[in-house]
Design a protein around this motif. Structure first.
Motif, mmCIF file in Angstrom:
data_model
loop_
_atom_site.group_PDB
_atom_site.id
_atom_site.type_symbol
_atom_site.label_atom_id
_atom_site.label_comp_id
_atom_site.label_asym_id
_atom_site.label_seq_id
_atom_site.Cartn_x
_atom_site.Cartn_y
_atom_site.Cartn_z
ATOM 1 N N PRO A 427 0.835 -1.204 0.000
ATOM 2 C CA PRO A 427 0.000 0.000 0.000
ATOM 3 C C PRO A 427 0.876 1.263 0.000
ATOM 4 N N LEU A 428 0.281 2.365 -0.383
ATOM 5 C CA LEU A 428 1.021 3.630 -0.387
ATOM 6 C C LEU A 428 0.503 4.520 0.736
ATOM 7 N N ASP A 429 1.396 5.327 1.284
ATOM 8 C CA ASP A 429 0.958 6.341 2.240
ATOM 9 C C ASP A 429 0.858 7.652 1.473
ATOM 10 N N LEU A 430 -0.370 8.184 1.381
ATOM 11 C CA LEU A 430 -0.575 9.382 0.568
ATOM 12 C C LEU A 430 -1.274 10.452 1.378
ATOM 13 N N ALA A 431 -1.037 11.695 0.991
ATOM 14 C CA ALA A 431 -1.683 12.803 1.698
ATOM 15 C C ALA A 431 -2.966 13.175 0.964
ATOM 16 N N ILE A 432 -3.957 13.629 1.716
ATOM 17 C CA ILE A 432 -5.162 14.156 1.064
ATOM 18 C C ILE A 432 -4.881 15.622 0.760
ATOM 19 N N ILE A 433 -4.789 15.957 -0.520
ATOM 20 C CA ILE A 433 -4.355 17.315 -0.877
ATOM 21 C C ILE A 433 -5.512 18.220 -1.286
ATOM 22 N N SER A 434 -6.624 17.624 -1.707
ATOM 23 C CA SER A 434 -7.818 18.443 -1.955
ATOM 24 C C SER A 434 -9.042 17.562 -1.860
ATOM 25 N N ALA A 435 -10.191 18.215 -1.836
ATOM 26 C CA ALA A 435 -11.429 17.450 -1.710
ATOM 27 C C ALA A 435 -12.529 18.172 -2.472
ATOM 28 N N GLU A 436 -13.607 17.472 -2.684
ATOM 29 C CA GLU A 436 -14.729 18.091 -3.377
ATOM 30 C C GLU A 436 -15.980 17.864 -2.539
ATOM 31 N N TRP A 437 -16.813 18.890 -2.423
ATOM 32 C CA TRP A 437 -18.047 18.725 -1.663
ATOM 33 C C TRP A 437 -18.913 17.655 -2.334
ATOM 34 N N GLY A 438 -19.613 16.873 -1.516
ATOM 35 C CA GLY A 438 -20.475 15.825 -2.047
ATOM 36 C C GLY A 438 -21.785 16.400 -2.588
ATOM 37 N N THR A 439 -22.605 15.509 -3.074
ATOM 38 C CA THR A 439 -23.904 15.960 -3.581
ATOM 39 C C THR A 439 -24.999 15.176 -2.864
ATOM 40 N N GLY A 440 -26.224 15.621 -3.054
ATOM 41 C CA GLY A 440 -27.381 14.931 -2.469
ATOM 42 C C GLY A 440 -27.270 14.853 -0.971
ATOM 43 N N LYS A 441 -27.472 13.659 -0.445
ATOM 44 C CA LYS A 441 -27.470 13.548 1.019
ATOM 45 C C LYS A 441 -26.065 13.741 1.618
ATOM 46 N N ARG A 442 -25.098 13.752 0.725
ATOM 47 C CA ARG A 442 -23.731 13.970 1.230
ATOM 48 C C ARG A 442 -23.253 15.398 0.998
ATOM 49 N N PHE A 449 -11.825 12.695 -2.527
ATOM 50 C CA PHE A 449 -10.573 13.226 -2.004
ATOM 51 C C PHE A 449 -9.448 12.965 -2.997
ATOM 52 N N THR A 450 -8.693 14.011 -3.304
ATOM 53 C CA THR A 450 -7.547 13.807 -4.194
ATOM 54 C C THR A 450 -6.334 13.446 -3.352
ATOM 55 N N LEU A 451 -5.650 12.387 -3.787
ATOM 56 C CA LEU A 451 -4.502 11.896 -3.030
ATOM 57 C C LEU A 451 -3.217 12.375 -3.688
ATOM 58 N N GLY A 452 -2.227 12.668 -2.861
ATOM 59 C CA GLY A 452 -0.986 13.167 -3.439
ATOM 60 C C GLY A 452 0.240 12.554 -2.797
ATOM 61 N N CYS A 453 1.305 12.454 -3.617
ATOM 62 C CA CYS A 453 2.588 12.010 -3.086
ATOM 63 C C CYS A 453 3.526 13.219 -3.092
ATOM 64 N N GLU A 495 -14.487 22.720 -5.237
ATOM 65 C CA GLU A 495 -13.149 22.166 -4.953
ATOM 66 C C GLU A 495 -12.532 22.867 -3.745
ATOM 67 N N VAL A 496 -11.924 22.105 -2.876
ATOM 68 C CA VAL A 496 -11.310 22.685 -1.698
ATOM 69 C C VAL A 496 -9.866 22.219 -1.610
ATOM 70 N N LYS A 497 -8.943 23.202 -1.586
ATOM 71 C CA LYS A 497 -7.538 22.825 -1.470
ATOM 72 C C LYS A 497 -7.188 22.674 0.012
ATOM 73 N N LEU A 498 -6.425 21.639 0.346
ATOM 74 C CA LEU A 498 -6.187 21.357 1.763
ATOM 75 C C LEU A 498 -4.709 21.358 2.114
ATOM 76 N N LYS A 499 -4.441 21.711 3.371
ATOM 77 C CA LYS A 499 -3.091 21.523 3.895
ATOM 78 C C LYS A 499 -2.859 20.016 3.882
ATOM 79 N N PRO A 500 -1.777 19.556 3.301
ATOM 80 C CA PRO A 500 -1.632 18.097 3.121
ATOM 81 C C PRO A 500 -1.195 17.389 4.388
ATOM 82 N N GLU A 501 -1.987 17.525 5.437
ATOM 83 C CA GLU A 501 -1.510 16.999 6.724
ATOM 84 C C GLU A 501 -2.080 15.644 7.101
ATOM 85 N N VAL A 502 -3.160 15.262 6.408
ATOM 86 C CA VAL A 502 -3.726 13.957 6.749
ATOM 87 C C VAL A 502 -3.133 12.909 5.799
ATOM 88 N N VAL A 503 -2.393 11.987 6.377
ATOM 89 C CA VAL A 503 -1.783 10.934 5.557
ATOM 90 C C VAL A 503 -2.557 9.632 5.792
#
Ligand code: AMP
Length: 556
Positions: A427-442, A449-453, A495-503
């Motif tokens: 498996p790879l350890d990747l950071a979550i670098i951005s995310a997108e708001w969900g739709t409907g009930k979410r 979530f976009t993953l980054g190395c 689209e939401v850009k995130l501090k890449p702190e969650v690995v």
């Protein structure tokens, strides 16, 4: 020393992207820094206030910083939040806000490196009732005396995102260049005593002779030796003449430092976790016969009902825990699987080969079955024996480590003397670098979530390599959203850009080449395996490239 001198350097470093130029800029700063200030300046230049993770953090979240800026400048919190959304960096927001303030309304005390450093260090000590207000006041005191650019970096340092791209390698090279000492010597000292502040001072005052004297010391964590990925069992076994194979446990690497009746525990990230594991401290006191030694191994969690081991994810709850510790020792009991000894009775064993170290370890340990024991190992007579051991280890744990019995202990990173063999593509350890708001009930949660190395070891640039969106439960979407909300840097539409702190640890079916992502690779069917709160940085692009190649050769 004026803080503005440091700020000038920050500005230059931020504009420059080349590693060599950055090294030169930092080295020039170190050359003109008074010796007594070197430890502080070295830390500040890499965005830190404490040398290692084992010490405190500032504990300033974006929200608190917005409050502080509002208090200092008189602008409302919503105005500041708006600017933050536009600029995506609280440091730049602070710069702009202070610029727009009339100078007369701000007290103009000269800011020194000492004042900034001391105030920021005090932040971590503030606890209890009213602590938020006291923290706000401490930073506000600094900001009120700041010029716009100074404010920018004080804010960035406080929220622990300096963004000037000074990674470990650059600090190492800058110390080497500034004080004309060999890079390798600086690195060696860092592995044994990971504090560049101290190392810079030694390099300046005593040169290479001083660096040579840096050694393992009981009570100070060092950087552990790690393994490299190997293709398959046969390839790994073929690498060394004298081989020992061991279970690769799914737990936490722990250094146990014992000095008479004092025991300290450190993780691979140099965190001091002694308070979190009083049960291990007790075991170490009972199970280590020597008065002065450092032993190492993997700590695993045990299911009290089945006595089987539990995944790392569950054990990691204990690593973070600050309260109800006794209760946790009952809920999640532990077992220490020891595999190395690096220091014994005042002497370093780093230069002894693994065979000798294992022997010494065996002599030093009184085994407490199921709680404090030696890792399962085998010196295989043939590949058949090795394969059987490997199959058993892969069912019970993650796989095996193949180790060279003739290898010395080499602190720091991966050195090619230990190889990891796991049954599936790693498996790879990747950071979550951005995310997108969900739709409907979410729609109130992030839906993908976009993953980054990391681009490479020295860069702090993150490259996208896949998207995680399916296969998560509602609860996981909600939890991830909660975790990530504080890390928002910039919001553009959905689209939401995130501090890449969650690995996170990500499993996948295949790695494909892909022009769609900046990294040039895409993970097919990525899935969340677990959070990696123990990892600060994700894997580098190099690792994805290697896995891509490996998968290709095993298919052939
Ligand atoms: P990785 O994090 O995948 O690079 O794997 C390296 C980690 O494997 C080390 O930090 C150890 O915590 C862990 N590990 C588990 N069992 C062993 C073992 N028998 N020898 C060395 N490392 C081990």
């Amino acid at each position: 020393m004026k803080y503005s001198a440091l700020v000038e350097t920050y500005e230059k470093l931020e504009k420059e992207s080349g590693k060599l130029k950055k090294t030169e800029i930092l080295s020039n700063l170190l050359k003109k820094t008074p010796t007594n200030l070197l430890p502080k300046v070295v830390l500040l230049a890499s965005g830190k206030i404490f040398p290692t993770k084992s010490e405190e953090k500032t504990g300033i979240a974006n929200k608190m910083m917005i409050k502080t800026l509002s208090k200092t400048t008189g602008l409302s919190e919503s105005e500041i939040t708006g600017k933050f959304r536009d600029l995506g960096d609280l440091g730049s927001v602070a710069e702009e806000c202070i610029k727009s303030k009339t100078q007369s309304s701000l007290a103009q005390k000269k800011l020194t490196v000492e004042l900034v450093f001391n105030n920021l260090q005090k932040l971590s000590k503030i606890e209890g009732e009213g602590s938020q207000d006291r923290k706000v006041n401490l930073i506000s005191e600094l900001l009120s005396s700041s010029k716009p650019k100074e404010a920018k970096y004080i804010v960035r340092t406080s929220v622990e995102t300096l963004r000037i791209g000074v990674a470990e390698g650059i600090t190492r090279d800058a110390i080497s260049k500034a004080f004309k000492v060999d890079k390798k010597m600086v690195e060696r000292a860092w592995f044994l005593n990971p504090n560049y502040g101290k190392i810079a001072k030694i390099a300046k005052e005593e040169g290479e002779n001083g660096l040579k004297k840096v050694s393992l010391t009981i009570g100070n964590p060092y950087i552990v030796m790690l393994g490299e990925s190997a293709g398959n069992l046969e390839q790994a076994m073929g690498k060394y003449e004298d081989v020992i194979i061991e279970y690769k446990y799914d737990g936490v690497r722990i250094e146990i430092h014992k000095n008479k009746d004092k025991v300290l525990l450190f993780t691979r990230r140099l965190e001091d976790v002694t308070d979190q594991f009083p049960d291990l401290v007790k075991l170490a006191k009972k199970g280590i016969k020597s008065n002065k030694c450092i032993v190492e191994g993997e700590l695993i969690g045990i299911d009290p009902k089945t006595n089987g081991s539990i995944p790392f994810q569950q054990l990691s709850r204990r690593v973070q825990r600050k309260y109800d510790i006794e209760k946790m020792t009952k809920e999640i009991p532990i077992c220490m699987q020891l595999f190395d000894i690096v220091y014994l009775e005042g002497k370093s064993l780093l230069n002894k080969d693994y065979e000798t170290r294992r022997k010494k370890l065996k002599e030093t340990i009184k085994i407490i079955k199921g709680k404090f024991q030696l890792s399962q190992s085998l010196i295989p007579k043939n590949i058949k024996e090795a394969r059987e051991f490997y199959q058993k280890a892969s069912m019970e744990q993650e796989g095996i480590m193949v180790k060279n019995l003739k290898a010395k202990y080499q602190p720091g990173r991966r050195v090619g003397q230990w190889l990891k063999v796991k049954p599936i593509l790693e498996p790879l350890d990747l950071a979550i670098i951005s995310a997108e708001w969900g739709t409907g009930k979410r729609s109130s949660w992030f839906g993908s979530f976009t993953l980054g190395c990391l681009k490479n070891e020295v860069s702090d640039k993150y490259l996208a390599c896949g998207k995680l969106g399916t296969g998560l439960s509602d609860e996981q979407f909600e939890n991830l959203t909660k975790k990530l909300k504080d890390l928002v840097l910039e919001e553009k539409g959905r689209e939401v850009k995130l501090k890449p702190e969650v690995v996170i640890e990500v499993g996948y079916e295949e790695i494909q080449e892909s022009p769609k992502y900046e990294s040039g690779y895409a993970l097919r069917f990525p899935r969340l395996i677990r959070f990696r709160p123990d990892r600060e940085k994700p894997n580098e692009l190099k690792k994805i490239k290697n896995l891509f190649k490996q998968q290709f050769s095993s298919k052939k």
